[in-house]
Each structure stands twice: as structure tokens, then as C-alpha cells.
Design a protein around this motif. Structure first.
Motif, PDB file in Angstrom:
ATOM      1  N   UNK A  32     -18.947  93.635  62.981  1.00  0.00           N
ATOM      2  CA  UNK A  32     -18.448  92.735  64.400  1.00  0.00           C
ATOM      3  C   UNK A  32     -19.619  92.773  65.012  1.00  0.00           C
ATOM      4  N   UNK A  33     -20.545  91.431  65.233  1.00  0.00           N
ATOM      5  CA  UNK A  33     -21.697  91.504  66.395  1.00  0.00           C
ATOM      6  C   UNK A  33     -20.927  90.327  67.329  1.00  0.00           C
ATOM      7  N   UNK A  34     -22.377  90.424  68.375  1.00  0.00           N
ATOM      8  CA  UNK A  34     -21.744  90.390  69.670  1.00  0.00           C
ATOM      9  C   UNK A  34     -21.811  88.312  69.794  1.00  0.00           C
ATOM     10  N   UNK A  35     -21.544  87.586  70.306  1.00  0.00           N
ATOM     11  CA  UNK A  35     -21.133  86.594  70.219  1.00  0.00           C
ATOM     12  C   UNK A  35     -23.370  85.810  69.476  1.00  0.00           C
ATOM     13  N   UNK A  36     -23.560  85.771  70.564  1.00  0.00           N
ATOM     14  CA  UNK A  36     -25.037  85.560  69.945  1.00  0.00           C
ATOM     15  C   UNK A  36     -26.354  85.945  68.708  1.00  0.00           C
TER      16      UNK A  36
ATOM     17  N   UNK B 137     -19.672  96.766  65.093  1.00  0.00           N
ATOM     18  CA  UNK B 137     -19.298  97.605  63.972  1.00  0.00           C
ATOM     19  C   UNK B 137     -18.705  97.377  63.100  1.00  0.00           C
ATOM     20  N   UNK B 138     -18.807  98.168  61.656  1.00  0.00           N
ATOM     21  CA  UNK B 138     -19.260  97.792  60.619  1.00  0.00           C
ATOM     22  C   UNK B 138     -18.130  98.714  59.176  1.00  0.00           C
ATOM     23  N   UNK B 139     -18.272  97.899  58.900  1.00  0.00           N
ATOM     24  CA  UNK B 139     -17.337  98.538  57.286  1.00  0.00           C
ATOM     25  C   UNK B 139     -17.246  98.779  56.036  1.00  0.00           C
ATOM     26  N   UNK B 140     -17.623  98.744  55.107  1.00  0.00           N
ATOM     27  CA  UNK B 140     -18.237  98.419  53.237  1.00  0.00           C
ATOM     28  C   UNK B 140     -17.257  99.646  52.698  1.00  0.00           C
ATOM     29  N   UNK B 141     -16.791  99.000  50.965  1.00  0.00           N
ATOM     30  CA  UNK B 141     -16.678 100.240  50.053  1.00  0.00           C
ATOM     31  C   UNK B 141     -18.530 101.284  50.044  1.00  0.00           C
ATOM     32  N   UNK B 142     -19.434 100.573  49.816  1.00  0.00           N
ATOM     33  CA  UNK B 142     -20.086 101.412  50.130  1.00  0.00           C
ATOM     34  C   UNK B 142     -20.430 102.847  50.477  1.00  0.00           C
ATOM     35  N   UNK B 143     -19.474 102.634  52.011  1.00  0.00           N
ATOM     36  CA  UNK B 143     -19.528 104.246  52.545  1.00  0.00           C
ATOM     37  C   UNK B 143     -18.418 105.145  51.655  1.00  0.00           C
TER      38      UNK B 143
ATOM     39  N   UNK C  21     -13.054  98.188  65.544  1.00  0.00           N
ATOM     40  CA  UNK C  21     -13.108  97.125  66.219  1.00  0.00           C
ATOM     41  C   UNK C  21     -12.669  97.274  67.637  1.00  0.00           C
ATOM     42  N   UNK C  22     -11.250  98.767  67.507  1.00  0.00           N
ATOM     43  CA  UNK C  22     -10.759  98.707  68.833  1.00  0.00           C
ATOM     44  C   UNK C  22     -10.777  99.371  69.509  1.00  0.00           C
ATOM     45  N   UNK C  23     -11.804 101.159  68.967  1.00  0.00           N
ATOM     46  CA  UNK C  23     -12.427 102.194  69.307  1.00  0.00           C
ATOM     47  C   UNK C  23     -13.663 101.168  70.201  1.00  0.00           C
ATOM     48  N   UNK C  24     -14.471 100.366  70.243  1.00  0.00           N
ATOM     49  CA  UNK C  24     -14.678  99.464  70.969  1.00  0.00           C
ATOM     50  C   UNK C  24     -14.012  98.741  71.581  1.00  0.00           C
ATOM     51  N   UNK C  25     -13.516  98.740  72.045  1.00  0.00           N
ATOM     52  CA  UNK C  25     -13.330  98.034  73.361  1.00  0.00           C
ATOM     53  C   UNK C  25     -12.809  96.461  72.662  1.00  0.00           C
ATOM     54  N   UNK C  26     -12.511  95.971  71.736  1.00  0.00           N
ATOM     55  CA  UNK C  26     -12.914  94.506  71.175  1.00  0.00           C
ATOM     56  C   UNK C  26     -11.142  94.355  70.425  1.00  0.00           C
ATOM     57  N   UNK C  27     -10.566  93.102  71.172  1.00  0.00           N
ATOM     58  CA  UNK C  27      -9.458  92.351  70.560  1.00  0.00           C
ATOM     59  C   UNK C  27      -9.513  91.112  69.998  1.00  0.00           C
TER      60      UNK C  27
END
Length: 117
Positions: A39-43, A49-55, A82-88
């Protein structure tokens, strides 16, 4: 036009529309072995936030990182972060990939986790 160029053209059109909306963007990238989401900012200047199968935490839960079950785990993980970062609410950027299979599974899992597209 080859396959990758066509995908990148579709991705550029979608990203231009998302940029005009001005909301956070959930970007998905898939390879034959793995799937990545961030998840990135609008610009697009900052990754929130990031997630991947390599984690390690996700890799330990799946038998194969390149299937639909792994994509569901990544979708749930990105929704939790995203919830932890306050993104809905986010805009879904599928990076030119078809909304099918692993991309669709990741999106559905993120929606179940509480993200609104």
C-alpha cells in the motif's frame, strides 16, 4: 506488442486513473513463484504497508508460495497491516494483470480483512 508491454500499458492507464482519485493504492505484483502486495500513498512516494510470500511468517504457513492459498494469506496480511496503519479505503492496482486467480484471491482476502476498494 509483446505480452509485458501490453500489461505495462494497461497498468499505466489504471495508475493514471488512481492518481486522479488521490487515495492510497494497493498494488499487486505476481511472479510464477511469489505474489507481492503493498500500500502506497496516492502519489506513490511512500510505502505504508507491505506483504509478500517471501516473508518468513507467510512462507512458513504455505506449502507452495505460488498458489491461491498463499495469495489469500498475503491479502489477509496486507489488510491487517493496513488496519494498523489506520488505512480503511484503498484503490486496487492490479498492475495490468487479469483480475483472476491469485490476484482475485488476494483482493477478496483483503476485503474480508476489512479493506474497502
Amino acid at each position: 506488442m509483446d505480452k509485458k508491454a501490453s500489461r505495462m500499458r494497461r497498468a499505466a492507464k489504471a495508475r493514471a486513473r488512481i492518481r486522479r482519485l488521490g487515495i492510497h493504492r494497493l498494488t499487486v505484483h505476481r511472479t510464477p513463484k511469489h505474489i507481492y502486495a503493498q500500500i502506497t500513498t496516492a502519489d506513490g512516494s511512500k510505502v505504508l504497508a507491505a506483504a509478500a510470500t517471501v516473508q518468513a511468517d507467510i512462507r512458513s504457513q504455505v506449502k507452495s508460495p505460488g498458489n491461491i492459498e498463499a495469495a489469500k494469506l498475503v491479502g489477509a496480511a496486507i489488510a491487517a497491516k493496513a488496519k494498523e496503519a489506520g488505512i480503511e479505503e484503498v484503490a486496487f492496482d492490479r498492475s495490468g494483470f487479469k483480475y483472476h486467480g491469485r490476484v482475485k484471491a488476494l483482493a477478496d482476502a483483503a476485503r474480508e480483512g476489512g479493506l474497502r476498494f
